[in-house]
Design a protein around this motif. Structure first.
Motif, PDB file in Angstrom:
ATOM      1  N   LYS A 127     -82.015   4.205 -13.730  1.00  0.00           N
ATOM      2  CA  LYS A 127     -81.344   3.150 -14.498  1.00  0.00           C
ATOM      3  C   LYS A 127     -81.256   1.925 -13.600  1.00  0.00           C
ATOM      4  N   MET A 128     -81.710   0.793 -14.119  1.00  0.00           N
ATOM      5  CA  MET A 128     -81.673  -0.457 -13.352  1.00  0.00           C
ATOM      6  C   MET A 128     -80.661  -1.408 -13.967  1.00  0.00           C
ATOM      7  N   VAL A 129     -79.801  -1.957 -13.120  1.00  0.00           N
ATOM      8  CA  VAL A 129     -78.781  -2.913 -13.545  1.00  0.00           C
ATOM      9  C   VAL A 129     -79.120  -4.262 -12.928  1.00  0.00           C
ATOM     10  N   ASP A 130     -79.349  -5.245 -13.790  1.00  0.00           N
ATOM     11  CA  ASP A 130     -79.697  -6.596 -13.348  1.00  0.00           C
ATOM     12  C   ASP A 130     -78.410  -7.358 -13.042  1.00  0.00           C
ATOM     13  N   LEU A 131     -78.152  -7.624 -11.781  1.00  0.00           N
ATOM     14  CA  LEU A 131     -76.925  -8.311 -11.368  1.00  0.00           C
ATOM     15  C   LEU A 131     -77.067  -9.817 -11.579  1.00  0.00           C
ATOM     16  N   PRO A 132     -75.948 -10.521 -11.760  1.00  0.00           N
ATOM     17  CA  PRO A 132     -76.032 -11.979 -11.925  1.00  0.00           C
ATOM     18  C   PRO A 132     -76.716 -12.627 -10.731  1.00  0.00           C
ATOM     19  N   GLY A 133     -77.550 -13.618 -10.999  1.00  0.00           N
ATOM     20  CA  GLY A 133     -78.203 -14.340  -9.917  1.00  0.00           C
ATOM     21  C   GLY A 133     -77.176 -15.124  -9.115  1.00  0.00           C
ATOM     22  N   THR A 134     -77.139 -14.908  -7.809  1.00  0.00           N
ATOM     23  CA  THR A 134     -76.146 -15.566  -6.953  1.00  0.00           C
ATOM     24  C   THR A 134     -76.799 -15.990  -5.640  1.00  0.00           C
ATOM     25  N   TYR A 135     -76.127 -16.930  -4.963  1.00  0.00           N
ATOM     26  CA  TYR A 135     -76.589 -17.371  -3.649  1.00  0.00           C
ATOM     27  C   TYR A 135     -75.845 -16.661  -2.526  1.00  0.00           C
ATOM     28  N   SER A 136     -74.712 -16.015  -2.861  1.00  0.00           N
ATOM     29  CA  SER A 136     -73.954 -15.305  -1.843  1.00  0.00           C
ATOM     30  C   SER A 136     -73.113 -14.224  -2.514  1.00  0.00           C
ATOM     31  N   LEU A 137     -72.405 -13.445  -1.682  1.00  0.00           N
ATOM     32  CA  LEU A 137     -71.507 -12.399  -2.181  1.00  0.00           C
ATOM     33  C   LEU A 137     -70.084 -12.644  -1.698  1.00  0.00           C
ATOM     34  N   LEU A 138     -69.726 -13.901  -1.500  1.00  0.00           N
ATOM     35  CA  LEU A 138     -68.423 -14.219  -0.939  1.00  0.00           C
ATOM     36  C   LEU A 138     -67.334 -14.299  -1.994  1.00  0.00           C
ATOM     37  N   THR A 179     -66.745 -16.316  -4.528  1.00  0.00           N
ATOM     38  CA  THR A 179     -66.164 -17.611  -4.859  1.00  0.00           C
ATOM     39  C   THR A 179     -66.408 -17.965  -6.325  1.00  0.00           C
ATOM     40  N   SER A 180     -67.127 -17.129  -7.046  1.00  0.00           N
ATOM     41  CA  SER A 180     -67.363 -17.325  -8.469  1.00  0.00           C
ATOM     42  C   SER A 180     -67.362 -15.957  -9.142  1.00  0.00           C
ATOM     43  N   GLN A 181     -67.258 -15.967 -10.461  1.00  0.00           N
ATOM     44  CA  GLN A 181     -67.247 -14.706 -11.204  1.00  0.00           C
ATOM     45  C   GLN A 181     -68.564 -13.953 -11.032  1.00  0.00           C
ATOM     46  N   ASP A 182     -69.675 -14.674 -11.036  1.00  0.00           N
ATOM     47  CA  ASP A 182     -70.977 -14.031 -10.848  1.00  0.00           C
ATOM     48  C   ASP A 182     -71.053 -13.335  -9.493  1.00  0.00           C
ATOM     49  N   GLU A 183     -70.579 -14.032  -8.454  1.00  0.00           N
ATOM     50  CA  GLU A 183     -70.611 -13.446  -7.112  1.00  0.00           C
ATOM     51  C   GLU A 183     -69.713 -12.211  -7.032  1.00  0.00           C
ATOM     52  N   GLU A 184     -68.540 -12.291  -7.659  1.00  0.00           N
ATOM     53  CA  GLU A 184     -67.613 -11.153  -7.629  1.00  0.00           C
ATOM     54  C   GLU A 184     -68.220  -9.947  -8.335  1.00  0.00           C
ATOM     55  N   ILE A 185     -68.874 -10.162  -9.466  1.00  0.00           N
ATOM     56  CA  ILE A 185     -69.493  -9.059 -10.200  1.00  0.00           C
ATOM     57  C   ILE A 185     -70.575  -8.395  -9.360  1.00  0.00           C
ATOM     58  N   ALA A 186     -71.449  -9.205  -8.755  1.00  0.00           N
ATOM     59  CA  ALA A 186     -72.525  -8.650  -7.937  1.00  0.00           C
ATOM     60  C   ALA A 186     -71.967  -7.906  -6.733  1.00  0.00           C
ATOM     61  N   ARG A 187     -71.004  -8.503  -6.052  1.00  0.00           N
ATOM     62  CA  ARG A 187     -70.399  -7.889  -4.874  1.00  0.00           C
ATOM     63  C   ARG A 187     -69.708  -6.576  -5.234  1.00  0.00           C
ATOM     64  N   ASN A 188     -68.913  -6.578  -6.300  1.00  0.00           N
ATOM     65  CA  ASN A 188     -68.178  -5.375  -6.677  1.00  0.00           C
ATOM     66  C   ASN A 188     -69.107  -4.242  -7.103  1.00  0.00           C
ATOM     67  N   PHE A 189     -70.227  -4.595  -7.730  1.00  0.00           N
ATOM     68  CA  PHE A 189     -71.159  -3.539  -8.123  1.00  0.00           C
ATOM     69  C   PHE A 189     -71.756  -2.869  -6.889  1.00  0.00           C
ATOM     70  N   LEU A 190     -72.130  -3.662  -5.900  1.00  0.00           N
ATOM     71  CA  LEU A 190     -72.706  -3.087  -4.684  1.00  0.00           C
ATOM     72  C   LEU A 190     -71.661  -2.294  -3.901  1.00  0.00           C
ATOM     73  N   LEU A 191     -70.429  -2.821  -3.838  1.00  0.00           N
ATOM     74  CA  LEU A 191     -69.387  -2.183  -3.043  1.00  0.00           C
ATOM     75  C   LEU A 191     -68.826  -0.945  -3.718  1.00  0.00           C
ATOM     76  N   PHE A 192     -68.479  -1.052  -4.998  1.00  0.00           N
ATOM     77  CA  PHE A 192     -67.811   0.044  -5.695  1.00  0.00           C
ATOM     78  C   PHE A 192     -68.767   0.945  -6.468  1.00  0.00           C
ATOM     79  N   GLY A 193     -69.897   0.381  -6.937  1.00  0.00           N
ATOM     80  CA  GLY A 193     -70.849   1.202  -7.679  1.00  0.00           C
ATOM     81  C   GLY A 193     -71.768   2.011  -6.779  1.00  0.00           C
ATOM     82  N   GLN A 194     -71.957   1.555  -5.544  1.00  0.00           N
ATOM     83  CA  GLN A 194     -72.819   2.237  -4.583  1.00  0.00           C
ATOM     84  C   GLN A 194     -74.168   2.646  -5.189  1.00  0.00           C
ATOM     85  N   PRO A 195     -74.972   1.699  -5.637  1.00  0.00           N
ATOM     86  CA  PRO A 195     -76.283   2.065  -6.202  1.00  0.00           C
ATOM     87  C   PRO A 195     -77.130   2.817  -5.189  1.00  0.00           C
TER      88      PRO A 195
END
Length: 278
Positions: A82-93, A95-111
């Motif tokens: 299963k592939m999950v397409d994360l929001p396009g972002t320039y960082s994982l800091l 500072t935006s909702q897109d960045e938070e979603i991408a960061r949280n998926f990597l941190l808490f989802g542990q793909p």
């Protein structure tokens, strides 16, 4: 991290990981592995996603967010991904909702694998995100996309040297033409199944005082969450005052990443020490 049983996809995944994925809106029933797809905007990430998943995809929103999400699926050598397409972002800091979603998926989802799509014509700019992802997870494949455009501009990227420097597989692709997609599938499978073990490059050039603080806080985190896969990165974010990560420690959400969780008392004591350090 244990891998799913061959005869019962994801049946042996730790319950906390399945719960985290469910909270993030990812249903792993009938799938063996989950793959996150990350990258800067305008790197051809959507084209890579479409090339890998074809028509087996659906769209919706991230749970509790207005940000759209896309999921797809593909099979390779008898395994379902299963592939999950994360929001396009320039960082994982965050500072935006897109960045938070991408960061949280990597941190808490542990793909099982994170594919980072970078533009071969703007590699230096794109590597900022790649290095941040490598601080969170060591199961990464770098997709060096748009190599056709790079060739037209007279640019050539040494993907083998880049792989050695980053410590992860690097696959050159021109996704619009399908170039490199079979090799990308193979690289994803090798990392997911453990045939290839990544040893990612991580920046460790902090000033002495900061280095000591990171080491101390990392040690405290590991004492309470011994199986936390990204304690150093969490320590960095706590020292920078990332309230989302502080909240994750307070609520026990961070502890759910580790198979061996601490008692509430342990967490409380640890949080007091962490807050003093911050």
């Amino acid at each position: 991290m244990s891998k799913p049983d061959q005869n019962s996809p994801c049946a042996t995944c730790p319950a906390h990981r399945v719960a985290n994925l469910t909270k993030l809106g990812v249903d792993m029933a009938n799938y063996d592995y989950v793959v996150g797809l990350a990258g800067n905007p305008n790197t051809g990430k959507s084209t890579v996603f479409n090339s890998l998943t074809g028509l087996r995809q659906h769209t919706g929103n991230w749970p509790g967010k207005t940000v759209g999400r896309a999921e797809g699926a593909f099979s390779f050598e008898g395994k379902r991904y299963k592939m999950v397409d994360l929001p396009g972002t320039y960082s994982l800091l965050s500072t935006s909702q897109d960045e938070e979603i991408a960061r949280n998926f990597l941190l808490f989802g542990q793909p099982d694998v994170t594919v980072i799509v970078v533009d071969a014509t703007r590699l230096e700019r794109n590597l900022n995100l790649a290095l941040q992802v490598l601080e969170i997870t060591d199961r990464v494949v770098l997709c060096l996309n748009l190599v056709d455009e790079a060739r037209r501009r007279g640019l050539q990227v040494d993907d083998r040297s880049l792989a050695r420097e980053l410590g992860i597989p690097v696959v050159a692709t021109a996704a619009r033409q399908g170039e490199g997609i079979p090799a990308l599938l193979a690289a994803i499978a090798e990392v997911a199944t453990g045939k290839v073990v990544c040893r990612p490059y991580r920046i460790k050039s902090e000033p002495p005082a900061l280095k000591r603080a990171i080491e101390q806080l990392t040690s405290q985190l590991r004492a309470v969450y011994p199986n936390l896969p990204n304690a150093r990165w969490v320590a960095l974010r706590l020292l920078e005052g990332d309230m989302r990560i502080v909240e994750a420690v307070q609520t026990g959400e961070l502890g759910s990443l580790a198979a061996g969780q601490s008692t509430p008392g342990d967490r409380s004591s640890s949080l007091n020490v962490i807050q003093e350090a911050v």
